[in-house]
Design an enzyme around this catalytic site. Sequence first.
Site, PDB file in Angstrom:
ATOM      1  CB  CYS A   1      -0.916  -0.011   1.223  1.00  0.00           C
ATOM      2  SG  CYS A   1      -1.889   1.493   1.417  1.00  0.00           S
TER       3      CYS A   1
ATOM      4  CE1 TYR B   1      -4.966   2.056  -5.353  1.00  0.00           C
ATOM      5  CE2 TYR B   1      -3.362   3.838  -5.421  1.00  0.00           C
ATOM      6  CZ  TYR B   1      -3.726   2.576  -5.002  1.00  0.00           C
ATOM      7  OH  TYR B   1      -2.859   1.823  -4.249  1.00  0.00           O
TER       8      TYR B   1
END
Length: 404
Positions: A116, A245
């Site tokens: 992440c 994203y």
Amino acid sequence: MPMWSQPPPPPSSLQLRRPPPPLPHRPRRLRSRLSPIAASQDPLTALSRLLWGRALPPSQLVLAVRHGWTAAWGLLMRQLAPSDPATGAFTRTPSRFPAVVGTPSARLHLYVGLPCPWAHRALLVRALLGLERRLPLSVAVPGDDGAWSFTPDSPDALYGKRKLREVYASARRGGFEGRASVPLLWDAERREVVCNESIEIAKFLCDLAAADGSAGGLDLWPPELRQDIDRWYSFIYPSVNNGVYRCGFAQSQEAYDDAAGELFAALDRLEDHLSGSRYLCGDTLTLADVCLFTTLVRFDLVYHSLFRCTRRKLVEYASLHAYTRDIYQMPGVAGTCDMAAIADGYFGALFPLNPGGILPLVPASCSPEALLEPHGREALSSSAAADAGGGGNGRQLEATSASN
């Protein structure tokens, strides 16, 4: 008469046997088509060949499967990456605990996940500021169901939980609902969440290191640069950090086109700025650089291919790639960049984007050898520029002011 022209002798009684019963009639063609089913280890493939040979399946079946997969993909994506129903644009879910409230206790614990980029921010600040002893760490890994989990090799060092959501649910106040995300800054004494918003955790750790005197003179959040840092972050976050994203999780062509256009326009602008400034705010590494780095170091490995950020690779940006190498080579940084875990976390865990779970080769530009190549960015410091008769921070301040 030659003996070979004589008639054969009559058969003896031992040669008189009843003929075997006839085999049941089976069309030769059917037997040849059934044989792959018996021999194949893949019954589905064998059955498909029985039905339509080596040709493509009938168009009706292709359309039915395509519509079914598209519907299932949309359902999974709406849970994984909520989008605007009108445009298909990815909309990030706000953090449940977006700010540090009050004064936490001295017993803090940090939960991260190595794939992440948001958790990487906190992990990187912890390493740069020498907070390893002050701030214990647990590393969660993506589970088969996509949830952050713990394993015997990567345990919950605080409570021994199996899932990160169990840590969230163990808060004294209870009643937690929502996504169990990383990073998570946890108060072990009060048994409650301190914060799970990455940039706020990073700022808190900077203040913590300053109070403890553990930073060794490095200040990633200096008061005199905070306005500049915030301006850069307001530019980087929507266009680059979240921009990749928005490309990868776009659920319409229009949403993807908008996100990709904004992303590469931002990268072009950063390339131009960093061609004349060592870091975003001049000679000083700050939180703005930390936030940009955690996206850049993943770019060629996962975002370029999996998230369809394909216009250019990071390695094609001379200044941005050298800037990434500059930060990677700082003490403690390389140890926070686990490329194998990053690749596995994206290609292995994001099932709707990579249903086969096949892990690609790590690009050569992402290897430790490539990232350790000389970057030459020391020449961009203001002292070097002054020695060469150049200006100092004028270009940087102009570019930063224009980034609002």
